[in-house]
Design a protein around this motif. Structure first.
Motif, mmCIF file in Angstrom:
data_model
loop_
_atom_site.group_PDB
_atom_site.id
_atom_site.type_symbol
_atom_site.label_atom_id
_atom_site.label_comp_id
_atom_site.label_asym_id
_atom_site.label_seq_id
_atom_site.Cartn_x
_atom_site.Cartn_y
_atom_site.Cartn_z
ATOM 1 N N GLU A 87 50.435 37.623 31.130
ATOM 2 C CA GLU A 87 50.490 37.000 32.468
ATOM 3 C C GLU A 87 49.215 36.198 32.728
ATOM 4 N N THR A 88 48.081 36.869 32.448
ATOM 5 C CA THR A 88 46.787 36.194 32.653
ATOM 6 C C THR A 88 46.698 34.947 31.776
ATOM 7 N N LEU A 89 47.207 35.057 30.564
ATOM 8 C CA LEU A 89 47.155 33.907 29.649
ATOM 9 C C LEU A 89 47.897 32.717 30.259
ATOM 10 N N HIS A 90 49.124 32.988 30.786
ATOM 11 C CA HIS A 90 49.887 31.901 31.418
ATOM 12 C C HIS A 90 49.138 31.348 32.629
ATOM 13 N N ALA A 91 48.588 32.276 33.419
ATOM 14 C CA ALA A 91 47.919 31.855 34.658
ATOM 15 C C ALA A 91 46.709 30.967 34.350
ATOM 16 N N ILE A 92 45.883 31.402 33.393
ATOM 17 C CA ILE A 92 44.661 30.624 33.081
ATOM 18 C C ILE A 92 45.030 29.275 32.456
ATOM 19 N N ALA A 93 46.037 29.292 31.543
ATOM 20 C CA ALA A 93 46.443 28.039 30.902
ATOM 21 C C ALA A 93 46.979 27.069 31.954
ATOM 22 N N THR A 94 47.762 27.580 32.918
ATOM 23 C CA THR A 94 48.315 26.711 33.972
ATOM 24 C C THR A 94 47.185 26.102 34.799
ATOM 25 N N GLU A 95 46.209 26.958 35.134
ATOM 26 C CA GLU A 95 45.060 26.461 35.920
ATOM 27 C C GLU A 95 44.289 25.390 35.131
ATOM 28 N N LEU A 96 44.152 25.629 33.837
ATOM 29 C CA LEU A 96 43.423 24.658 32.992
ATOM 30 C C LEU A 96 44.156 23.322 32.952
ATOM 31 N N ILE A 97 45.500 23.380 32.832
ATOM 32 C CA ILE A 97 46.272 22.133 32.780
ATOM 33 C C ILE A 97 46.087 21.363 34.101
ATOM 34 N N ALA A 98 46.029 22.122 35.223
ATOM 35 C CA ALA A 98 45.882 21.468 36.520
ATOM 36 C C ALA A 98 44.466 20.949 36.745
ATOM 37 N N LYS A 99 43.453 21.782 36.425
ATOM 38 C CA LYS A 99 42.073 21.419 36.787
ATOM 39 C C LYS A 99 41.235 20.904 35.618
ATOM 40 N N GLU A 100 41.699 21.066 34.418
ATOM 41 C CA GLU A 100 41.031 20.648 33.160
ATOM 42 C C GLU A 100 39.791 21.450 32.792
ATOM 43 N N LYS A 101 39.134 22.047 33.805
ATOM 44 C CA LYS A 101 37.902 22.774 33.508
ATOM 45 C C LYS A 101 37.766 23.927 34.485
ATOM 46 N N ILE A 102 37.463 25.140 34.005
ATOM 47 C CA ILE A 102 37.193 26.210 34.970
ATOM 48 C C ILE A 102 35.867 26.879 34.628
ATOM 49 N N ASN A 103 35.120 27.231 35.672
ATOM 50 C CA ASN A 103 33.804 27.820 35.413
ATOM 51 C C ASN A 103 33.877 29.347 35.393
ATOM 52 N N GLU A 104 32.720 29.936 35.199
ATOM 53 C CA GLU A 104 32.603 31.392 35.053
ATOM 54 C C GLU A 104 33.244 32.129 36.243
ATOM 55 N N GLU A 105 32.885 31.685 37.448
ATOM 56 C CA GLU A 105 33.394 32.286 38.690
ATOM 57 C C GLU A 105 34.924 32.281 38.687
ATOM 58 N N GLU A 106 35.463 31.075 38.487
ATOM 59 C CA GLU A 106 36.920 30.899 38.544
ATOM 60 C C GLU A 106 37.621 31.727 37.461
ATOM 61 N N PHE A 107 36.991 31.812 36.317
ATOM 62 C CA PHE A 107 37.573 32.574 35.206
ATOM 63 C C PHE A 107 37.608 34.068 35.535
ATOM 64 N N ASN A 108 36.467 34.556 36.039
ATOM 65 C CA ASN A 108 36.375 35.991 36.336
ATOM 66 C C ASN A 108 37.368 36.431 37.409
ATOM 67 N N LYS A 109 37.682 35.493 38.305
ATOM 68 C CA LYS A 109 38.613 35.787 39.412
ATOM 69 C C LYS A 109 39.958 36.328 38.873
ATOM 70 N N PHE A 110 40.421 35.780 37.765
ATOM 71 C CA PHE A 110 41.706 36.206 37.188
ATOM 72 C C PHE A 110 41.691 37.682 36.802
ATOM 73 N N PHE A 111 40.521 38.180 36.471
ATOM 74 C CA PHE A 111 40.448 39.570 36.031
ATOM 75 C C PHE A 111 40.232 40.508 37.206
ATOM 76 N N ARG A 112 39.555 40.005 38.253
ATOM 77 C CA ARG A 112 39.372 40.824 39.467
ATOM 78 C C ARG A 112 40.722 41.026 40.119
ATOM 79 N N ASP A 113 41.513 39.960 40.178
ATOM 80 C CA ASP A 113 42.809 40.034 40.846
ATOM 81 C C ASP A 113 43.737 40.978 40.091
#
Ligand code: ATP
Length: 602
Positions: A576-602
């Motif tokens: 699930e996380t893999l799909h979520a992060i890949a989708t975010e990457l396709i939309a935003k092209e770049k995600i930082n440490e904060e944004e990345f960690n958010k997926f694991f907190r949630d």
């Protein structure tokens, strides 16, 4: 004064040689022009020329009024009775022709035969033509002589005869190394103090370290601190196309050092001449001669001549053991890549002449650049200054520095490159795969940024936070590194049910790590703690029999297979996380440490 006088005849000789060369060249150009002119005009005059048979026919038919011939020449001027203009004729043999004409002249008394002697001026071109090969040979010899002369004198004599202003203050970090080298400065400053005590001054110091760690800088600083001349040459400059020239250059280098003593002789890239001697021919023999000469010179200078030879290499394993014997390079100092404190100090030194904005933290940059050399750090600051100028910033900002680090490590960001939706999806899953897998591996550092914007050669990248400085890497850490490296390929396989060429670099790095684990670090239980590489890093398993070759292959494959399986397993559990992060990457092209960690907190 003396040096100036010595230089004068050399300068004069150089000017003279240049003059000769120019004259020879001018003659050659003139000859070519003359030749072209002659062939052109001879074409024009073809109409006005009689062939030998035509000439004989005209004589026999009594059409010839006058013949003018020059002694030694086979070209005649012929005046025919019924024509206004004189014609030219070339005869093969003067003697035979003379007999024929005289016979005609006697019989008919009709041809007016005039004989002229040739003017000296007219003879010059033909002399030059006959000397042409000799002139060319001479020109070639002069050129070779000049090149040899330059080779022997050029760099060694003109370039390096000066004192350097670099001091130990210009070198950041490397405190222990500087301390060790202060002794050399003392030897150079006060050699008598040591010799009176009966101590022998060391002749050679070998500096080991990867490129850019500051070996040349240190050598210069020693000369600067001791206020002695610094003579430098690179090992590769000794290797030349003329056999024996390398050895002669070494001789000249030391001749000069003796004149300037006390002084520092610095030989960079000593491995170019100092690699193990062989008995082969050709280039190897030239190499051996050069190395032998270096050894002879080092053995030759006495303790009164305070010459210290510093040599640098990043391939110590290549060096001929003879170089390391006492009395030669018997001191060896390793120059490591700087630790965090060292990096911060290097950044401070190189930022002195740069405009940094108030909030810039060099400490942060130092933390992010583990393993970087001094030269790379200097380069980062320079790149940051260029980026800041381009963006019209008032001073270098933290973002400029961040961008410079990425530019140096991964390459330039290529925002304008058009990428298909299919490739975007593939890169997004690939990078998300790396990032997620690393998140579950305790020994791997945290993710700092994930991007699918191409940079340098990479289609996308996952940046990790820098490691603390470490001296050892454990087996678990290496195994987990393999899993992280194969996370990208595992994600492709899992989601797209296909694999791509995008993982080639990951696979290359992973295979190298696995090979080293088995053959260098003795980390395979089956093979045991055995080093399977020789001194030059080549695989050497023959002594253990053919079974060993099979075992190495199997063990390397096993390490990679297990890592690949583990990577797939982690991703399956976090699909699930893999799909979520890949989708975010396709939309935003770049995600930082904060944004990345958010997926694991949630
Ligand atoms: P190579 O093996 O490629 O010849 P090197 O080890 O001799 O490299 P240098 O040429 O001495 O490296 O270093 C290159 C540059 O890097 C230096 O001119 C200097 O600007 C910077 N540098 C390297 N190390 C340091 C250091 N410790 N302190 C300050 N600057 C450094």
């Amino acid at each position: 004064m003396k040096k100036d006088n010595e230089k004068k005849p050399k300068k004069l000789l150089k000017v003279l040689l240049n003059l000769i060369l120019i004259i020879v060249l001018l003659i050659l150009i003139a000859m070519t022009a003359w030749y072209i002119y002659k062939t052109e005009t001879s074409k024009d005059k073809e109409k006005n020329t009689l062939s030998y048979t035509q000439l004989i026919n005209e004589i026999v038919n009594k059409n010839v009024e006058k013949i003018e011939m020059t002694v030694g020449s086979t070209t005649l001027k012929v005046k025919l009775k019924n024509e206004e203009e004189e014609k030219k004729a070339i005869i093969p043999n003067t003697q035979v022709f003379m007999e024929l004409v005289q016979q005609q002249t006697l019989e008919n008394n009709e041809i007016n035969l005039e004989q002229k002697s040739q003017s000296i001026l007219m003879q010059i071109p033909s002399y030059i033509i006959s000397f042409l090969p000799t002139i060319i040979m001479l020109a070639l010899f002069i050129m070779i002589f000049k090149m040899q002369g330059l080779g022997e004198k050029g760099q060694v004599y003109d370039d390096t005869e000066r004192k350097t202003k670099v001091t130990f203050d210009d070198i950041a970090g490397l405190d222990e190394e500087k301390e060790e080298l202060k002794e050399i400065v003392e030897f150079l400053k006060r050699p008598k103090k040591f010799t009176e005590m009966g101590a022998k001054i060391p002749k050679g110091v070998l500096l080991y370290g990867k490129p850019g760690t500051g070996k040349t800088l240190i050598a210069k600083a020693i000369a600067g601190e001791a206020n002695v001349p610094f003579i430098s040459m690179s090992g590769s400059e000794f290797i030349e196309m003329f056999a024996g020239l390398g050895a002669s250059r070494v001789r000249k280098l030391f001749e000069k050092a003796r004149k300037l003593s006390p002084c520092i002789v610095f030989i960079d890239e000593i491995d170019a001449i100092g690699s193990r001697r062989t008995s082969n021919s050709g280039a190897e023999t030239e190499n051996n001669q050069t190395l032998n000469q270096l050894l002879v010179e080092m053995d030759g200078f006495s303790s009164e001549e305070t010459i210290i030879v510093l040599a640098a290499t990043n391939r110590p394993e290549m060096l001929d053991k003879a170089l390391l014997r006492p009395g030669r390079f018997d001191r060896q100092i390793t120059i490591p890549a700087p630790d965090m404190k060292g990096r911060e100090e290097i950044l401070k030194i190189h930022s002195k002449d740069k405009k940094l904005s108030q909030d810039v933290s060099l400490k942060n940059i130092a933390e992010d650049t583990a393993g970087f050399t001094g030269a790379e750090l200097a380069n980062i600051l320079n790149e940051a200054a260029i980026i800041a100028t381009k963006k019209e910033h008032m001073a270098i900002t933290n973002e400029d520095l961040d961008e410079a680090v990425k530019k140096v490590t991964v390459g330039l960001e290529k925002t304008s490159r058009k990428i298909s939706e299919k490739d975007k999806k593939l890169t997004a899953y690939h990078e998300a795969g790396h990032a997620i897998v690393s998140q579950f591996l305790p020994t791997q550092t945290a993710v700092k940024e994930v991007s699918i914007i191409p940079r340098g050669m990479a289609g996308g990248y996952t940046m990790y936070k820098s490691d603390e400085d470490k001296y050892y890497i454990s087996k678990t850490e290496m195994e987990e590194k393999l899993i992280a490296l194969l996370g990208g390929r595992a994600a492709e396989r899992l989601i797209l049910n296909d694999i791509s060429t995008g993982a080639s670099n990951d696979i290359e790095v992973a295979t190298k790590i696995a090979k080293d684990m088995v053959t260098t670090y003795g980390m395979s239980d089956i093979i045991g703690p055995i080093s399977l590489k020789d001194n030059e890093g080549q695989l050497e398993y023959q002594m253990f029999g053919d079974d060993m070759q099979d075992a190495i292959g199997k063990e390397v494959k096993k390490l990679i297979d297990i890592a690949y399986m583990n990577a797939q397993e982690i991703l399956k559990q976090n699909i699930e996380t893999l799909h979520a992060i890949a989708t975010e990457l396709i939309a935003k092209e770049k995600i930082n440490e904060e944004e990345f960690n958010k997926f694991f907190r949630d």
